[in-house]
Design an enzyme around this catalytic site. Structure first.
Site, short mmCIF file in Angstrom:
data_model
loop_
_atom_site.label_atom_id
_atom_site.label_comp_id
_atom_site.label_asym_id
_atom_site.label_seq_id
_atom_site.Cartn_x
_atom_site.Cartn_y
_atom_site.Cartn_z
N ARG A 127 34.86 41.74 41.07
CA ARG A 127 34.80 41.09 42.37
C ARG A 127 35.58 41.92 43.40
O ARG A 127 36.61 42.51 43.08
CB ARG A 127 35.40 39.68 42.31
CG ARG A 127 34.51 38.67 41.59
CD ARG A 127 35.12 37.29 41.60
NE ARG A 127 36.32 37.23 40.79
CZ ARG A 127 37.56 37.28 41.24
NH1 ARG A 127 37.80 37.35 42.54
NH2 ARG A 127 38.58 37.24 40.41
N HIS B 60 38.83 26.15 39.35
CA HIS B 60 38.69 27.30 38.45
C HIS B 60 39.33 26.92 37.11
O HIS B 60 40.44 27.37 36.80
CB HIS B 60 39.39 28.50 39.09
CG HIS B 60 39.08 29.82 38.45
ND1 HIS B 60 39.90 30.92 38.62
CD2 HIS B 60 38.07 30.24 37.66
CE1 HIS B 60 39.38 31.95 37.98
NE2 HIS B 60 38.28 31.57 37.38
N SER C 64 41.85 34.60 36.99
CA SER C 64 40.87 35.42 36.30
C SER C 64 41.53 36.32 35.25
O SER C 64 42.59 36.90 35.51
CB SER C 64 40.14 36.31 37.31
OG SER C 64 39.52 35.49 38.28
N ARG D 50 32.10 42.47 30.30
CA ARG D 50 31.82 41.05 30.09
C ARG D 50 30.67 40.82 29.12
O ARG D 50 29.75 41.62 29.03
CB ARG D 50 31.45 40.40 31.44
CG ARG D 50 32.53 40.52 32.51
CD ARG D 50 33.34 39.27 32.60
NE ARG D 50 34.53 39.43 33.43
CZ ARG D 50 35.35 38.40 33.72
NH1 ARG D 50 35.11 37.20 33.27
NH2 ARG D 50 36.44 38.61 34.44
P1 GTP Z 1 37.86 35.00 33.81
O1 GTP Z 1 36.56 34.92 33.10
O2 GTP Z 1 38.06 36.29 34.53
O3 GTP Z 1 38.10 33.85 34.71
O4 GTP Z 1 39.01 35.07 32.66
P2 GTP Z 1 39.61 33.99 31.67
O5 GTP Z 1 40.68 33.19 32.33
O6 GTP Z 1 38.53 33.23 30.98
O7 GTP Z 1 40.37 34.91 30.60
P3 GTP Z 1 40.04 35.26 29.07
O8 GTP Z 1 40.14 34.05 28.17
O9 GTP Z 1 38.78 36.00 29.02
O10 GTP Z 1 41.27 36.21 28.70
C1 GTP Z 1 41.52 37.39 29.40
C2 GTP Z 1 42.41 38.30 28.59
O11 GTP Z 1 43.61 37.63 28.23
C3 GTP Z 1 41.75 38.77 27.31
O12 GTP Z 1 41.98 40.15 27.15
C4 GTP Z 1 42.47 38.00 26.24
O13 GTP Z 1 42.53 38.71 25.04
C5 GTP Z 1 43.84 37.73 26.84
N1 GTP Z 1 44.38 36.44 26.35
C6 GTP Z 1 43.75 35.24 26.37
N2 GTP Z 1 44.51 34.27 25.81
C7 GTP Z 1 45.66 34.87 25.42
C8 GTP Z 1 46.85 34.41 24.78
O14 GTP Z 1 47.01 33.24 24.44
N3 GTP Z 1 47.83 35.33 24.58
C9 GTP Z 1 47.68 36.64 24.95
N4 GTP Z 1 48.70 37.46 24.70
N5 GTP Z 1 46.58 37.11 25.55
C10 GTP Z 1 45.58 36.25 25.79
C1 SPV Z 2 36.56 35.72 37.46
O1 SPV Z 2 36.82 36.81 37.99
O2 SPV Z 2 37.29 34.71 37.58
C2 SPV Z 2 35.36 35.59 36.62
C3 SPV Z 2 34.41 36.70 36.61
O3 SPV Z 2 35.14 34.56 36.00
S1 SPV Z 2 33.37 36.69 37.98
O4 SPV Z 2 32.19 35.88 37.66
O5 SPV Z 2 32.98 38.09 38.23
O6 SPV Z 2 34.02 36.11 39.13
MN MN Z 3 36.85 33.05 36.26
#
Ligand code: GTP
Ligand code: SPV
Ligand code: MN
Length: 608
Positions: free
Chosen positions: A82, A251, A273, A391
């Site tokens: 983004r 979010h 994010s 992704r």
């Molecule tokens: P968006 O889709 O961008 O909104 O992200 P999200 O909030 O869904 O994050 P996601 O669960 O994909 O995690 C992002 C990163 O954080 C990944 O590389 C994970 O491995 C790391 N991560 C997630 N949960 C944990 C946790 O409990 N501990 C640690 N150390 N890392 C974590």
């Molecule tokens: C985020 O950035 O919070 C996402 C990925 O979930 S995007 O759909 O590119 O915004």
């Molecule tokens: Mn997101």
């Protein structure tokens, strides 16, 4: 009609919706596509589109034995996340966009955009995608129509939202309002000009007109910039609808927790994010007797129900999850969903046998890969094989642990809300808010280190209210006021308890202070036991934190003393934090809710 005479538009259109037809015609006239295709959402159509994308080199078909009906795409290296600096909220008054958004006067912006979109679809197909965010059978279904010149966007929107003929028919039959969401890659093809695998433009504009409830996105083909049902509609525009209609667009993930006593609880959580929503939403608990099911991993729409209970639904139909760090060890539920196929991967690495790989997927790194830039890669290479914001895009109903309530338009009643961020220091593993108002304060002062999910520097601490900083479609102070004022609709007995969490705190030695992932179930267990009045806590100036003994550590190589240090409230760190919160609140001026100012005063007093 000029060039439009080439397009047998009105005769072929599968709708009689006057406003929709007029808009499609106007856009076609402006952008001058070669063809118009009304997206029906069918399997046959998807097959044809993905075949064409493979032919064009945009998609690589993966090995059908390991990744059936799945594809990999590789973006332009300048189009990987983004673009917040190029994201605009063009309200009539600048004040209504607030200090957290970029603003330009709508008329001026429209003029600029018309210039950019003029002829921008030449040589391409213009796809018209009818979609609904949330349920088609919701009381007040939230319709949109995305026009795009990217077939990759069509294939991805088919996974992320409910799209196609059923939706269009409902829009037509009910003469429904829809959000017009216009997207162009900004890469017209002149006669004879060869296409590239990932067309886009160096000039990118992600623009929202909140009063008109419309979206114009130019120049990027990636994620939230281009799949306009997601962040642009379901957060930025929806947050404005929600303000006007008395609900909340957030979010947040939603999960369902079942205790050993078979009691069920629904929990939502807002993290910025790439800070762990998908991982928590798909949690595989490491403690016995507790079961987790999921309802959503990124966006939650919430409203107070008839009895003053807070109800939540997930308006999306797929996951657009961060690939790196998603593995059989950390997130087996995501891995199982991906293994069922029907997925599009963007900017991951390719294995030599036609599969995908990213950092953290397997314990062992393959000896040879093709990295996301298309270069040969070995473990000795300097750069990661997959882009940090690569992704997977996968249908949500492929998740084995999807809760059946996901399919209910009425949603679920929340028992708890977590706010969380990525902080090396200061913020304890978990803190229970003193009460609802104190919880809103925690959300409003949420902070996190920036990640690869947005273009720009990574690792810089910034305030991110309710994890919505890049997604609030109006003035941030008005947004906080909306949270405060909505509570008047709540039954105080049924208000969710609010917690602040931080899975990313470090020890003095630099390692993570908490194992995270499946072990986060231990923190959820403590939170639920707090709701039930069962678990112990220590009162601190910032809220209630667990005692060392109150977190279930069975089967974990961790001591109560280590828990105590993971939840420690350090007076020096908090002196710095308080100053930073005061600085943050100063941005709001008049629009800061009085309730939050008094929360800040209270905190200041308690910290002494
Ligand atoms: P968006 O889709 O961008 O909104 O992200 P999200 O909030 O869904 O994050 P996601 O669960 O994909 O995690 C992002 C990163 O954080 C990944 O590389 C994970 O491995 C790391 N991560 C997630 N949960 C944990 C946790 O409990 N501990 C640690 N150390 N890392 C974590
Ligand atoms: C985020 O950035 O919070 C996402 C990925 O979930 S995007 O759909 O590119 O915004
Ligand atoms: Mn997101």
């Amino acid at each position: 009609m000029g060039d439009l005479a080439r397009l047998p538009l009105l005769e072929k259109a599968p709708t009689t919706h006057a406003r929709l037809l007029a808009w499609v015609e106007e856009v076609a006239e402006l952008t001058q596509p070669d063809r118009i295709h009304w997206v029906d959402g069918s399997e046959a159509e998807n097959k044809k589109l993905t075949d064409e994308l493979v032919e064009a080199g945009t998609l690589k078909r993966l090995n059908p034995e390991t990744f059936p009906n799945s594809f990999a795409a590789f973006s332009d290296p300048a189009d990987v996340a983004r673009v917040e600096e190029q994201t605009f909220i063009c309200s009539e008054n600048e004040r209504d966009a607030g200090f957290t958004n970029n603003w330009m006067a709508p008329a001026e912006m429209k003029q600029k955009l018309r210039g950019l979109f003029a002829g921008s679809m030449r040589g391409r197909t213009m796809y018209v995608i009818p979609f609904v965010m949330g349920h088609l059978d919701a009381e007040d279904p939230k319709f949109g129509v995305e026009i795009t010149d990217s077939a990759y966007v069509v294939a991805s929107m088919r996974i992320m939202a409910r799209i196609g003929t059923d939706v269009l028919d409902r829009i037509t039959q009910t003469d429904a309002f829809f959000v017009p969401a216009l997207h162009s890659l900004g890469a017209p093809l002149e006669a004879g000009q060869a296409d590239v695998a990932w067309p886009c433009n160096t000039d990118k504009w992600i623009v929202h007109f909140p009063e008109e409830r419309s979206i114009w996105s130019f120049g990027s083909g990636y994620g939230g910039n281009a799949l306009l049902g997601k962040k642009c509609y379901a957060l930025r525009i929806a947050s404005v609808m929600a303000r006007d209609e008395g609900w909340l667009a957030e979010h947040m993930l939603i999960l369902k927790l079942t205790s050993p006593e078979q009691k069920t609880y629904y929990v939502s959580a807002a993290f910025p994010s790439a800070c762990g929503k998908t991982n928590l939403a798909l949690l595989d608990p490491t403690i016995k007797g507790w079961k987790v099911e999921t309802l959503g991993d990124d966006i939650t729409w919430m409203r107070f129900g008839k009895e003053g209970e807070l109800r939540a639904v997930n308006p999306e139909a797929g996951l657009f999850g961060v690939a790196p760090g998603t593995g059989w060890g950390t997130n087996p539920n995501a891995m199982r969903a991906i293994a069922k196929g029907n997925s599009i991967f963007t900017n991951v690495a390719l294995t030599d046998d036609g599969g995908v790989w990213w950092e953290g997927m397997t314990e062992e790194t393959p000896a040879h890969l093709t990295d996301w830039r298309g270069e040969s890669w070995t473990p000795d290479s300097d750069a990661p094989a997959a882009h940090p914001n690569s992704r997977f895009c996968t249908p949500i109903d492929q998740i084995d642990m999807l809760a059946e309530e996901y399919f209910s338009p009425d949603g679920v009643e929340l028992s708890a809300i977590l706010f969380g961020g990525r902080r090396k220091t200061t913020i304890p593993l978990v803190t229970e808010a003193r009460d609802w108002s104190n919880g809103i304060f925690m959300g409003s002062t949420l902070s996190s280190e920036t990640t690869a999910a947005a273009a720009g520097a990574v690792g810089v601490v910034r305030r991110d209210p309710m994890a919505m900083l890049p997604f609030i479609g109006y003035d941030a102070g008005d947004y906080l006021n909306h949270w405060v004022n909505l509570s008047a609709k709540a039954n105080p007995e049924r208000l969710p308890k609010i917690f602040l969490v931080n899975w990313f705190r470090r020890t003095a030695e630099g390692g993570f202070a908490w194992p995270g992932f499946g072990d986060n179930a231990r923190v959820l267990k403590w939170a639920i036991e707090r709701l039930e009045g069962k678990a112990d806590a220590v009162e601190t100036p910032i809220g209630f934190v667990p005692t060392g003994e109150s977190i279930d550590l069975e089967g974990l190589d961790m001591t109560p003393a280590e828990v105590e240090s993971a939840v420690r409230v350090d007076p020096e760190e908090w002196a710095t934090e308080l100053a930073s919160i005061e600085e943050w609140f100063a941005n709001f001026g008049e629009s800061l809710p009085a309730a939050l100012q008094s929360e800040l005063d209270g905190l200041k007093n308690r910290l002494g």
